[in-house]
Write an enzyme that holds these catalytic residues in place. Structure first.
Site, PDB file in Angstrom:
ATOM      1  CB  ILE A  75      -0.947   0.061   1.213  1.00  0.00           C
ATOM      2  CG1 ILE A  75      -1.921  -1.107   1.194  1.00  0.00           C
ATOM      3  CG2 ILE A  75      -1.695   1.400   1.238  1.00  0.00           C
ATOM      4  CD1 ILE A  75      -2.910  -1.104   2.342  1.00  0.00           C
ATOM      5  CB  ALA A  76       2.538   3.195  -2.108  1.00  0.00           C
ATOM      6  CD  GLU A 109       4.961 -10.027   5.380  1.00  0.00           C
ATOM      7  OE1 GLU A 109       4.789 -11.240   5.517  1.00  0.00           O
ATOM      8  OE2 GLU A 109       4.604  -9.412   4.341  1.00  0.00           O
ATOM      9  CG  ASN A 114       4.922   2.866   8.104  1.00  0.00           C
ATOM     10  OD1 ASN A 114       4.227   3.759   8.570  1.00  0.00           O
ATOM     11  ND2 ASN A 114       4.871   2.516   6.834  1.00  0.00           N
ATOM     12  CE1 TYR A 121      -2.061  -1.643   6.279  1.00  0.00           C
ATOM     13  CE2 TYR A 121       0.005  -1.800   7.459  1.00  0.00           C
ATOM     14  CZ  TYR A 121      -0.686  -1.572   6.296  1.00  0.00           C
ATOM     15  OH  TYR A 121      -0.014  -1.274   5.142  1.00  0.00           O
TER      16      TYR A 121
END
Length: 157
Positions: A75-76, A109, A114, A121
């Site tokens: 995911i970016a 992961e 981060n 999440y």
């Protein structure tokens, strides 16, 4: 995500993940499994409209699925989009497709440093289940492994 998105995806990938960015070949390999009746991947892009009216990449995300298990591959979100909810929308899309792929669990992961992503999440119900030491190379950064149970537990996606 389609092949024509790759130049912008690779540009954002290099900006956000300078030490451990995916290669063009890695994306091509993933996209090869994202189409057709036997697809095992879901890759999506989000675009925004620039002031000049052109579309530009705001983010992207990917999920792999096999044997009842989903794995959030990436995911970016472009930094100028942080705090807009785009990451949550991308994750929600992946989780909807995890259900369509009949996944019982989704793993991911995330870098231990981060915390922004970890909080996202956790909001979706992911729980930490372990670590992968030195997972992110070449920086030798550990990964926190997180899991979400999505089938048969009443968890709604």
């Amino acid at each position: 995500m389609r092949w024509w998105d790759l130049p912008q995806v690779l540009e954002l990938e290099a900006v956000l993940f300078p030490e451990d960015a995916w290669s063009e070949g890695m994306f091509w390999s993933e996209l090869a499994h994202a189409r057709g009746p036997r697809a095992t991947r879901r890759y999506v892009v989000a675009e925004e409209t620039a002031p000049d009216g052109t579309a530009r990449l705001a983010g992207y995300a990917g999920l792999a699925a096999a044997g009842g298990l989903g794995d959030v591959q990436t995911i970016a979100v472009a930094r100028e989009q942080w705090g807009t909810g785009l990451g949550a929308r991308l994750l929600a899309d992946l989780l909807q497709h995890a259900t369509a792929f009949e996944c019982d669990e989704v793993l991911l992961e995330v870098r231990v440093d981060n915390t922004r992503a970890q909080k996202l999440y956790e909001r979706f119900g992911f729980e930490p289940i372990g670590f992968r030491r030195g997972y992110y190379q070449p920086g030798n950064v550990d990964a926190l492994v997180m899991r979400l149970t999505v089938q048969g537990t009443g968890t709604e996606i």
